[in-house]
Every structure is written in structure tokens, then in C-alpha cells.
Design a protein around this motif. Structure first.
Motif, short mmCIF file in Angstrom:
data_model
loop_
_atom_site.label_atom_id
_atom_site.label_comp_id
_atom_site.label_asym_id
_atom_site.label_seq_id
_atom_site.Cartn_x
_atom_site.Cartn_y
_atom_site.Cartn_z
N PHE A 1 0.81 -1.21 0.00
CA PHE A 1 0.00 0.00 0.00
C PHE A 1 0.84 1.27 0.00
N GLN A 2 2.06 1.19 0.50
CA GLN A 2 2.95 2.33 0.53
C GLN A 2 4.04 2.14 -0.50
N PRO A 3 4.27 3.12 -1.34
CA PRO A 3 5.29 2.96 -2.37
C PRO A 3 6.69 2.98 -1.77
N PRO A 4 7.64 2.39 -2.48
CA PRO A 4 9.03 2.44 -2.01
C PRO A 4 9.56 3.88 -2.10
N PRO A 5 10.64 4.17 -1.42
CA PRO A 5 11.17 5.54 -1.40
C PRO A 5 11.49 6.09 -2.78
N ILE A 6 11.85 5.24 -3.72
CA ILE A 6 12.19 5.73 -5.06
C ILE A 6 10.97 6.34 -5.75
N VAL A 7 9.79 5.81 -5.50
CA VAL A 7 8.57 6.37 -6.10
C VAL A 7 8.30 7.75 -5.50
N ASP A 8 8.48 7.88 -4.19
CA ASP A 8 8.30 9.18 -3.55
C ASP A 8 9.33 10.18 -4.07
N ALA A 9 10.56 9.72 -4.28
CA ALA A 9 11.60 10.60 -4.82
C ALA A 9 11.27 11.04 -6.24
N ALA A 10 10.71 10.14 -7.04
CA ALA A 10 10.31 10.48 -8.41
C ALA A 10 9.17 11.50 -8.39
N ARG A 11 8.24 11.36 -7.45
CA ARG A 11 7.15 12.34 -7.33
C ARG A 11 7.69 13.71 -6.96
N ARG A 12 8.64 13.73 -6.01
CA ARG A 12 9.23 15.01 -5.61
C ARG A 12 9.99 15.63 -6.77
N LEU A 13 10.66 14.80 -7.57
CA LEU A 13 11.38 15.31 -8.74
C LEU A 13 10.40 15.96 -9.72
N CYS A 14 9.28 15.32 -9.97
CA CYS A 14 8.26 15.90 -10.86
C CYS A 14 7.77 17.24 -10.33
N ALA A 15 7.51 17.29 -9.04
CA ALA A 15 7.03 18.54 -8.44
C ALA A 15 8.09 19.63 -8.53
N ASP A 16 9.35 19.29 -8.28
CA ASP A 16 10.43 20.27 -8.37
C ASP A 16 10.58 20.78 -9.80
N VAL A 17 10.50 19.87 -10.76
CA VAL A 17 10.61 20.27 -12.16
C VAL A 17 9.48 21.24 -12.52
N GLU A 18 8.26 20.95 -12.08
CA GLU A 18 7.13 21.84 -12.36
C GLU A 18 7.39 23.23 -11.81
N GLN A 19 7.86 23.31 -10.57
CA GLN A 19 8.10 24.61 -9.95
C GLN A 19 9.23 25.37 -10.64
N ILE A 20 10.27 24.67 -11.01
CA ILE A 20 11.42 25.34 -11.62
C ILE A 20 11.14 25.76 -13.05
N THR B 1 12.19 23.57 -24.14
CA THR B 1 13.11 22.83 -23.28
C THR B 1 12.43 22.41 -21.98
N GLY B 2 11.66 23.31 -21.41
CA GLY B 2 10.96 23.01 -20.16
C GLY B 2 9.94 21.91 -20.33
N ASP B 3 9.26 21.92 -21.47
CA ASP B 3 8.27 20.88 -21.75
C ASP B 3 8.95 19.51 -21.87
N GLN B 4 10.10 19.47 -22.50
CA GLN B 4 10.83 18.22 -22.63
C GLN B 4 11.34 17.73 -21.27
N LEU B 5 11.77 18.67 -20.42
CA LEU B 5 12.23 18.30 -19.09
C LEU B 5 11.07 17.74 -18.26
N ARG B 6 9.91 18.34 -18.38
CA ARG B 6 8.72 17.82 -17.69
C ARG B 6 8.38 16.41 -18.16
N ALA B 7 8.44 16.22 -19.47
CA ALA B 7 8.12 14.90 -20.04
C ALA B 7 9.09 13.83 -19.53
N ARG B 8 10.35 14.17 -19.43
CA ARG B 8 11.34 13.21 -18.93
C ARG B 8 11.11 12.90 -17.46
N ALA B 9 10.74 13.90 -16.68
CA ALA B 9 10.44 13.67 -15.26
C ALA B 9 9.20 12.78 -15.11
N ASP B 10 8.19 13.02 -15.94
CA ASP B 10 6.99 12.18 -15.91
C ASP B 10 7.32 10.74 -16.31
#
Length: 147
Positions: free
Chosen positions: A5-24, A36-45
Motif C-alpha cells: 500500500f505504501q510505495p518504495p522511497p524511489i517512487v516518492d523521490a520520483a514524485r518530488r522530482l516531478c514537483a520540483d521540475v514543475e516549480q522550476i 526545453t521546459g516541456d521536454q524536461l517535464r516529459a522526462r520527469a513524468d
């Protein structure tokens, strides 16, 4: 420690990366935000999607872990391109994403090695019925140890 039911830490880290990319990416100039920003978002997703698939799908887990490692590498490549074209407002933004991506890459590589060594160990107890933990103490132990 993750459960079914709880994701491993890597999934949480990937979510935080997506959120950071969106903000930046919001702070990018208009010229860089939509290309460039759109491509960076796509890679984070893509990194987040691969991490979720590796965790949730039980078949071909090793192949999915390798796809996750490749997705992190592709994200790092795009991150370097963004740095070269000066898309970031300041170096701190790049550094924040680079550290997160490095950490994520280390976790992904470790997860892949773990799956290679123990292919059926990931979430091994998830299929079974939850059971009560074993009592590890004896009668001679402290009286409240077994409660």
C-alpha cells in the motif's frame, strides 16, 4: 520499508522530482518554458511512470527496473542540455534538480541490482494474508515484553 500500500522511497523521490521540475520550469523564460521546459517535464513524468510500473507490475520486473535506470539517464541528459542553453534562472535551480536526479539514479541502480540478485524477493509477503508478528522473547524475559 514499503508495503503493497505504501510505495518504495524511489517512487516518492520520483514524485518530488516531478514537483520540483514543475516549480522550476515555471521560472524559465518564455522561450525556454515551452520547448526545453516541456521536454524536461516529459522526462520527469517518464521517470515517475517507470518507477510506478516497476513497483506495481510483478511481471518482467528486471526489464522494468532497467527501463527506470534508462529513464533517469535520459532525464539527466535533458537536464544538462537545459544547463547548457541557460534555461535556469540561477545555478541553485540546476543544482537542486541535479542532486535529486543523482539520488534517484543511485536508488534505481540499487533497485535493479537487488532485483537481479533476488528476483522474487520484492513484495514477497504482499500476496499472503497479513499475519501477526512472531514473539521473539521467552518466559524468562521481561514480563511486559510479550504484550
Amino acid at each position: 520499508m514499503s508495503s503493497r500500500f505504501q510505495p518504495p522511497p524511489i517512487v516518492d523521490a520520483a514524485r518530488r522530482l516531478c514537483a520540483d521540475v514543475e516549480q522550476i520550469v515555471r521560472t524559465f523564460s518564455q522561450y525556454h518554458r515551452y520547448r526545453t521546459g516541456d521536454q524536461l517535464r516529459a522526462r520527469a513524468d517518464e521517470v515517475l511512470t517507470c518507477a510506478m510500473r516497476t513497483w506495481l507490475k510483478k511481471d518482467n520486473r528486471l526489464q522494468r527496473a532497467e527501463e527506470l535506470v534508462d529513464a533517469v539517464d535520459r532525464f539527466n541528459e535533458r537536464l544538462q542540455v537545459c544547463k547548457i542553453v541557460h534555461a535556469f534562472k540561477n545555478f541553485g535551480q540546476f543544482e537542486r534538480l541535479a542532486k535529486a536526479a543523482h539520488s534517484l539514479g543511485s536508488q534505481a541502480g540499487g533497485w535493479r541490482r537487488s532485483i537481479e540478485q533476488h528476483p522474487n524477493a520484492q513484495n514477497a509477503r504482499a500476496e499472503g494474508v497479513a499475519q501477526r508478528g512472531e514473539r521473539l522473547s521467552t518466559r524468562a524475559a521481561h514480563p511486559r515484553a510479550n504484550t
